[in-house]
Design a protein around this motif. Structure first.
Motif, PDB file in Angstrom:
ATOM      1  N   PRO A  92       0.845  -1.201   0.000  1.00 40.70           N
ATOM      2  CA  PRO A  92       0.000   0.000   0.000  1.00 40.70           C
ATOM      3  C   PRO A  92       0.878   1.249   0.000  1.00 40.70           C
ATOM      4  CG  PRO A  92      -0.658  -1.512   1.754  1.00 40.70           C
ATOM      5  CD  PRO A  92       0.613  -2.041   1.169  1.00 40.70           C
ATOM      6  N   PRO A  93       0.442   2.326  -0.644  1.00 40.39           N
ATOM      7  CA  PRO A  93       1.258   3.541  -0.660  1.00 40.39           C
ATOM      8  C   PRO A  93       1.353   4.137   0.748  1.00 40.39           C
ATOM      9  CG  PRO A  93      -0.881   3.947  -1.669  1.00 40.39           C
ATOM     10  CD  PRO A  93      -0.804   2.480  -1.388  1.00 40.39           C
ATOM     11  N   LYS A  94       2.508   4.707   1.033  1.00 45.31           N
ATOM     12  CA  LYS A  94       2.705   5.342   2.336  1.00 45.31           C
ATOM     13  C   LYS A  94       1.979   6.686   2.328  1.00 45.31           C
ATOM     14  CE  LYS A  94       6.211   6.749   5.596  1.00 45.31           C
ATOM     15  NZ  LYS A  94       7.626   6.995   5.856  1.00 45.31           N
ATOM     16  N   ILE A  95       1.127   6.885   3.301  1.00 46.39           N
ATOM     17  CA  ILE A  95       0.344   8.120   3.375  1.00 46.39           C
ATOM     18  C   ILE A  95       1.024   9.061   4.356  1.00 46.39           C
ATOM     19  CG2 ILE A  95      -1.877   9.126   4.006  1.00 46.39           C
ATOM     20  CD1 ILE A  95      -3.136   6.435   3.177  1.00 46.39           C
ATOM     21  N   GLU A  96       1.443  10.199   3.845  1.00 49.29           N
ATOM     22  CA  GLU A  96       2.082  11.204   4.686  1.00 49.29           C
ATOM     23  C   GLU A  96       1.014  11.944   5.486  1.00 49.29           C
ATOM     24  OE1 GLU A  96       5.365  11.977   4.994  1.00 49.29           O
ATOM     25  OE2 GLU A  96       5.921  10.335   3.644  1.00 49.29           O
ATOM     26  N   PRO A  97       1.238  12.131   6.793  1.00 44.81           N
ATOM     27  CA  PRO A  97       0.263  12.891   7.578  1.00 44.81           C
ATOM     28  C   PRO A  97       0.285  14.365   7.177  1.00 44.81           C
ATOM     29  CG  PRO A  97       2.186  12.389   8.910  1.00 44.81           C
ATOM     30  CD  PRO A  97       2.361  11.678   7.594  1.00 44.81           C
ATOM     31  N   TYR A  98      -0.813  15.050   7.450  1.00 44.26           N
ATOM     32  CA  TYR A  98      -0.916  16.472   7.133  1.00 44.26           C
ATOM     33  C   TYR A  98       0.095  17.244   7.974  1.00 44.26           C
ATOM     34  CZ  TYR A  98      -2.696  21.213   7.043  1.00 44.26           C
ATOM     35  OH  TYR A  98      -2.794  22.568   6.915  1.00 44.26           O
ATOM     36  N   LYS A  99       0.837  18.135   7.348  1.00 44.91           N
ATOM     37  CA  LYS A  99       1.793  18.960   8.079  1.00 44.91           C
ATOM     38  C   LYS A  99       1.293  20.391   8.121  1.00 44.91           C
ATOM     39  CE  LYS A  99       6.079  16.589   6.967  1.00 44.91           C
ATOM     40  NZ  LYS A  99       7.392  16.744   6.356  1.00 44.91           N
ATOM     41  N   THR A 100       1.456  21.002   9.281  1.00 41.59           N
ATOM     42  CA  THR A 100       1.097  22.413   9.425  1.00 41.59           C
ATOM     43  C   THR A 100       2.220  23.274   8.854  1.00 41.59           C
ATOM     44  OG1 THR A 100       2.144  22.592  11.583  1.00 41.59           O
ATOM     45  CG2 THR A 100      -0.184  21.909  11.542  1.00 41.59           C
ATOM     46  N   HIS A 101       1.944  24.554   8.687  1.00 41.23           N
ATOM     47  CA  HIS A 101       2.966  25.487   8.228  1.00 41.23           C
ATOM     48  C   HIS A 101       4.132  25.504   9.207  1.00 41.23           C
ATOM     49  CE1 HIS A 101       4.822  28.972   6.427  1.00 41.23           C
ATOM     50  NE2 HIS A 101       4.797  29.586   7.585  1.00 41.23           N
ATOM     51  N   LEU A 102       3.814  25.468  10.497  1.00 40.87           N
ATOM     52  CA  LEU A 102       4.863  25.479  11.518  1.00 40.87           C
ATOM     53  C   LEU A 102       5.775  24.261  11.400  1.00 40.87           C
ATOM     54  CD1 LEU A 102       6.129  26.808  13.971  1.00 40.87           C
ATOM     55  CD2 LEU A 102       4.458  25.616  15.402  1.00 40.87           C
ATOM     56  N   ALA A 103       5.206  23.097  11.085  1.00 48.92           N
ATOM     57  CA  ALA A 103       6.023  21.892  10.929  1.00 48.92           C
ATOM     58  C   ALA A 103       7.010  22.049   9.773  1.00 48.92           C
ATOM     59  CB  ALA A 103       5.132  20.678  10.700  1.00 48.92           C
ATOM     60  N   TYR A 104       6.569  22.656   8.663  1.00 45.69           N
ATOM     61  CA  TYR A 104       7.476  22.890   7.547  1.00 45.69           C
ATOM     62  C   TYR A 104       8.570  23.879   7.929  1.00 45.69           C
ATOM     63  CZ  TYR A 104       4.618  20.300   4.235  1.00 45.69           C
ATOM     64  OH  TYR A 104       3.951  19.305   3.567  1.00 45.69           O
ATOM     65  N   VAL A 105       8.213  24.930   8.664  1.00 44.85           N
ATOM     66  CA  VAL A 105       9.207  25.916   9.097  1.00 44.85           C
ATOM     67  C   VAL A 105      10.236  25.253  10.008  1.00 44.85           C
ATOM     68  CG1 VAL A 105       9.541  28.016  10.475  1.00 44.85           C
ATOM     69  CG2 VAL A 105       7.680  27.895   8.826  1.00 44.85           C
ATOM     70  N   LYS A 106       9.773  24.393  10.919  1.00 42.32           N
ATOM     71  CA  LYS A 106      10.697  23.719  11.841  1.00 42.32           C
ATOM     72  C   LYS A 106      11.641  22.770  11.107  1.00 42.32           C
ATOM     73  CE  LYS A 106       8.090  24.054  16.114  1.00 42.32           C
ATOM     74  NZ  LYS A 106       7.449  23.304  17.205  1.00 42.32           N
ATOM     75  N   GLU A 107      11.212  22.254   9.961  1.00 44.95           N
ATOM     76  CA  GLU A 107      12.107  21.418   9.161  1.00 44.95           C
ATOM     77  C   GLU A 107      13.246  22.238   8.563  1.00 44.95           C
ATOM     78  OE1 GLU A 107       9.924  19.427   6.091  1.00 44.95           O
ATOM     79  OE2 GLU A 107       9.005  18.004   7.486  1.00 44.95           O
ATOM     80  N   ARG A 108      12.968  23.510   8.261  1.00 47.50           N
ATOM     81  CA  ARG A 108      13.960  24.355   7.602  1.00 47.50           C
ATOM     82  C   ARG A 108      14.842  25.115   8.578  1.00 47.50           C
ATOM     83  NH1 ARG A 108       9.323  26.161   4.748  1.00 47.50           N
ATOM     84  NH2 ARG A 108       9.608  28.209   5.675  1.00 47.50           N
ATOM     85  N   ARG A 109      14.382  25.360   9.802  1.00 49.73           N
ATOM     86  CA  ARG A 109      15.125  26.202  10.744  1.00 49.73           C
ATOM     87  C   ARG A 109      15.359  25.466  12.052  1.00 49.73           C
ATOM     88  NH1 ARG A 109      15.054  30.174   7.469  1.00 49.73           N
ATOM     89  NH2 ARG A 109      13.366  31.585   7.033  1.00 49.73           N
TER      90      ARG A 109
END
Length: 119
Positions: free
Chosen positions: A75-92
């Motif tokens: 089955p395809p791996k389903i990525e959970p919904y990420k908030t904007h803050l989660a994306y920012v924390k990935e970058r900083r």
């Protein structure tokens, strides 16, 4: 109304298809069996000259299916919904975030001192 109606001549109401004699022969076909991770077996019919796809979406559950019954695709791996803050924390990093916040607060305080911001 005598004689002239709007009925279609030569066919009766509810008449079905005319049959192969009227339509011509059906194209030669082949049946291909696909298997999904839920062990559903799907039989799909293709024209003999058609290129057979390696995978097919299972009509019962929607998972990808292949012709290998012993090794169906996972089955395809389903990525959970990420908030904007989660994306920012990935970058900083936390240090970078603290530095940016300190810079923004200092800029705000400087503008208040100059009277540019009144609150």
């Amino acid at each position: 109304m005598a004689g002239g109606g709007s009925a279609i001549r030569g066919s009766r109401v509810g008449a079905g298809p005319m049959g192969e004699a009227e339509r011509g022969d059906a194209a030669p076909r082949q049946r291909v069996v696909y298997f999904c991770a839920h062990q559903h077996e799907s039989v799909i019919t293709f024209a003999v000259e058609a290129q057979i796809p390696e995978s097919w979406d299972c009509p019962r559950c929607g998972l990808p299916a292949s012709q290998d019954s012993d090794n169906p695709p996972p089955p395809p791996k389903i990525e959970p919904y990420k908030t904007h803050l989660a994306y920012v924390k990935e970058r900083r990093s936390d240090k970078e975030a603290a530095d940016i916040l300190d810079e923004a607060i200092q800029t705000l305080r400087d503008k208040r001192k100059r009277g540019e911001i009144v609150f």
